[in-house]
Design an enzyme around this catalytic site. Structure first.
Site, PDB file in Angstrom:
ATOM      1  N   LYS A   1       1.104   9.300   9.622  1.00 48.07           N
ATOM      2  CA  LYS A   1       0.357  10.513  10.351  1.00 48.07           C
ATOM      3  C   LYS A   1       1.210  10.754  11.514  1.00 48.07           C
ATOM      4  O   LYS A   1       2.241  11.419  11.837  1.00 48.07           O
ATOM      5  CB  LYS A   1      -1.120  10.205  10.527  1.00 48.07           C
ATOM      6  CG  LYS A   1      -1.790  10.159   9.063  1.00 48.07           C
ATOM      7  CD  LYS A   1      -3.125  10.218   9.020  1.00 48.07           C
ATOM      8  CE  LYS A   1      -3.545  10.386   7.572  1.00 48.07           C
ATOM      9  NZ  LYS A   1      -4.179   9.197   6.668  1.00 48.07           N
TER      10      LYS A   1
ATOM     11  N   TYR B   1      -9.420   2.895   2.683  1.00 45.43           N
ATOM     12  CA  TYR B   1      -8.349   3.694   2.052  1.00 45.43           C
ATOM     13  C   TYR B   1      -7.107   3.188   2.691  1.00 45.43           C
ATOM     14  O   TYR B   1      -6.811   3.376   3.920  1.00 45.43           O
ATOM     15  CB  TYR B   1      -8.302   5.192   2.385  1.00 45.43           C
ATOM     16  CG  TYR B   1      -7.469   6.187   1.560  1.00 45.43           C
ATOM     17  CD1 TYR B   1      -7.271   6.231   0.018  1.00 45.43           C
ATOM     18  CD2 TYR B   1      -6.527   6.738   2.194  1.00 45.43           C
ATOM     19  CE1 TYR B   1      -6.324   6.808  -0.606  1.00 45.43           C
ATOM     20  CE2 TYR B   1      -5.575   7.619   1.625  1.00 45.43           C
ATOM     21  CZ  TYR B   1      -5.545   7.740   0.160  1.00 45.43           C
ATOM     22  OH  TYR B   1      -4.513   8.363  -0.333  1.00 45.43           O
TER      23      TYR B   1
ATOM     24  N   ASP C   1      -3.493  -1.594   9.021  1.00 43.35           N
ATOM     25  CA  ASP C   1      -3.267  -0.328   8.608  1.00 43.35           C
ATOM     26  C   ASP C   1      -3.502   0.387   9.870  1.00 43.35           C
ATOM     27  O   ASP C   1      -4.557   1.176   9.633  1.00 43.35           O
ATOM     28  CB  ASP C   1      -3.938  -0.083   7.303  1.00 43.35           C
ATOM     29  CG  ASP C   1      -3.438   1.433   6.776  1.00 43.35           C
ATOM     30  OD1 ASP C   1      -2.497   2.298   7.346  1.00 43.35           O
ATOM     31  OD2 ASP C   1      -3.755   1.625   5.839  1.00 43.35           O
TER      32      ASP C   1
HETATM   33  C1  LIG Z   1      -3.622   8.782   5.133  1.00 47.02           C
HETATM   34  C2  LIG Z   1      -3.732   6.997   5.353  1.00 47.02           C
HETATM   35  C3  LIG Z   1      -2.950   6.460   4.502  1.00 47.02           C
HETATM   36  C4  LIG Z   1      -1.957   7.076   3.467  1.00 47.02           C
HETATM   37  O1  LIG Z   1      -0.862   7.844   4.264  1.00 47.02           O
HETATM   38  P1  LIG Z   1      -0.315   9.015   3.354  1.00 47.02           P
HETATM   39  O2  LIG Z   1       0.940   9.641   4.411  1.00 47.02           O
HETATM   40  O3  LIG Z   1      -1.350   9.942   3.065  1.00 47.02           O
HETATM   41  O4  LIG Z   1       0.396   8.388   2.081  1.00 47.02           O
HETATM   42  C5  LIG Z   1      -3.062   5.014   4.427  1.00 47.02           C
HETATM   43  N1  LIG Z   1      -3.827   4.381   5.325  1.00 47.02           N
HETATM   44  C6  LIG Z   1      -4.628   4.967   5.874  1.00 47.02           C
HETATM   45  C7  LIG Z   1      -5.554   4.312   6.858  1.00 47.02           C
HETATM   46  C8  LIG Z   1      -4.742   6.239   6.127  1.00 47.02           C
HETATM   47  O5  LIG Z   1      -5.592   6.975   6.896  1.00 47.02           O
END
Ligand SMILES: *Cc1c(COP(=O)(O)O)cnc(C)c1O
Length: 421
Positions: free
Chosen positions: A262, A141, A234
């Site tokens: 986050k 994701y 990421d």
């Molecule tokens: C939570 C998450 C996202 C998306 O971040 P948002 O602030 O919810 O848009 C992207 N990549 C990873 C790995 C995530 O855990």
């Protein structure tokens, strides 16, 4: 456990918010508890129930909820204004702090979410390489934007995973199984000249918790360098979670670009792209790759990030490490005693259990785990005052505010839950 008020609130919410929520995973069955307030390791719901929280806002609250230093930072900034549309010194301060910690970071662009960060990082990779294809890993994701919303599994690969995403938007996205060097070699051999980037979570925190196999990150670093492909980590979850400098420092592999979210905002909405200067300078206004945002670098989140990173030092990470080990060794003992088939994965303060007798190392093997048993486990924990995310594809987190007593209470609830499977 009495949940009458939450039930009523949910019944009302569904009339005004699609599904009663603002993000789909929150709508677990039969209805979610509605939070009234939170402090430290605990959530308190509308009916007065209390939960030890391992969801932690899906990652951001590494310092626990309503941390005093964050309250102070927020109050200080509120008085000074909340959105200016002109730059601030604090953006420079936070950028320098990120750069001092994160090996690949030479420059930073702040945005508002992890979704925006990965969307912009992929655009940057495509812009600087003048190539269109990207590789992501199955089940991974990277937020909710079109290019990364593709179906996983052979056959369906490359197709949009949601109505409303045109096939044109996912046509250039190739999905590969995690931890599979052979698959990447083959994809690169077939498409090498067209691949702009490989984007991955160094630990798959959105398929539960799946660490890279020994050598896998190093392999990705080498094959991307050999083929002029940009490597994007990421680190929206792992950034400032595994160590001061995130997964790239932890594993000793330096990508070209990194995305954050986050934790970086100290509990306020944020995202960031960081990386090599030669690439980052290609963002507008210096370069041709367009990227913009009204709230980007917004002072509430930036000041929250500055306050949070001040507290996130080596001592705190050692403490989180010990708590993670303590929890997992307790879980493992109970599961072994009860003769349950399980795979327990954890790195530092990230943990997930899969009810499976087979090794879990990618999305397909995670799917083989028993998700009904996981939901059963989730429900028993909830009834006993412990909140983990309601899916085996999410990851459990520990904060600095989780006490030994919290962990022991959690292990007691887990024992009940495991017995109940
Ligand atoms: C939570 C998450 C996202 C998306 O971040 P948002 O602030 O919810 O848009 C992207 N990549 C990873 C790995 C995530 O855990």
């Amino acid at each position: 456990m009495n949940l009458d008020k939450s039930k009523k609130l949910f019944e009302e919410a569904v009339n005004y918010l699609p599904g009663g929520v603002d993000s789909p995973i929150r709508a677990f069955k039969p209805y979610p508890f509605f939070v009234e307030k939170a402090k430290g390791s605990k959530l308190f719901d509308a009916d007065g129930n209390e939960y030890i929280d391992y969801c932690l806002g899906y990652g951001p609250q590494i310092l626990g909820h309503a941390n005093d230093a964050l309250i102070e930072a927020a109050n200080e900034q509120l008085e000074l204004g909340t959105a200016y549309g002109v730059p601030t010194e604090k953006e420079v301060i936070l950028a320098k702090e990120v750069i001092s910690r994160v090996p690949c970071a030479e420059m930073v662009r702040f945005v508002n979410s992890g979704t925006e960060a990965t969307m912009s990082a992929i655009r940057l990779a495509r812009g600087v390489t003048n190539r269109n294809k990207i590789i992501k890993f199955e089940g991974a994701y990277h937020g909710a934007h079109d290019a990364v919303l593709i179906k996983s599994g052979s056959g369906a690969a490359g197709k949009p995973d949601s109505p409303g995403v045109p096939e044109d938007a996912t046509r250039n996205t190739i999905s590969a199984p995690f931890n599979d060097e052979e698959a990447i070699r083959r994809i690169v051999a077939e498409n090498g000249e067209d691949i702009a980037c490989i984007i991955l979570e160094p630990i798959m925190g959105n398929v539960g918790c799946i660490p890279p196999r020994e050598g896998f990150l190093k392999f990705l670093r080498e094959i991307t360098l050999e083929n002029n492909i940009i490597l994007i980590f990421d680190e929206v979850i792992t950034g400032f979670r595994l160590s001061r400098g995130g997964a790239q420092e932890y594993f000793g592999i330096t990508p070209d670009l990194v995305t954050f979210g986050k934790i970086l905002g100290g509990g306020f909405p944020i995202g960031a792209i960081a990386g090599k200067k030669e690439y980052m300078e290609q963002f507008a206004p210096n370069g041709p790759v367009y990227q913009a945002g009204t709230f980007s670098g917004n002072p509430m989140s930036i000041n929250g990030g500055i306050a949070a990173l001040k507290i996130l030092d080596d001592k705190l990470y050692r403490d989180l490490h010990d708590k993670g080990e303590y929890l997992r060794s307790g879980m493992s003992d109970i599961l072994t005693d009860l003769n349950i088939d399980f795979q327990l994965h954890g790195v530092e303060s990230m943990t997930q259990v899969y009810f499976s007798e087979d090794e879990v190392y990618d999305y397909a093997t995670a799917q083989q785990a028993n998700s009904d048993e996981f939901l059963n486990y989730f429900r028993t924990l909830l009834e006993n005052g412990v909140f983990v995310a309601p899916s085996q594809y999410e990851c459990g987190f520990i904060s600095s505010e989780h006490s030994r007593e919290d962990l022991d209470k959690t292990l007691e609830a887990m024992e009940l839950a495991f017995k109940n499977l």
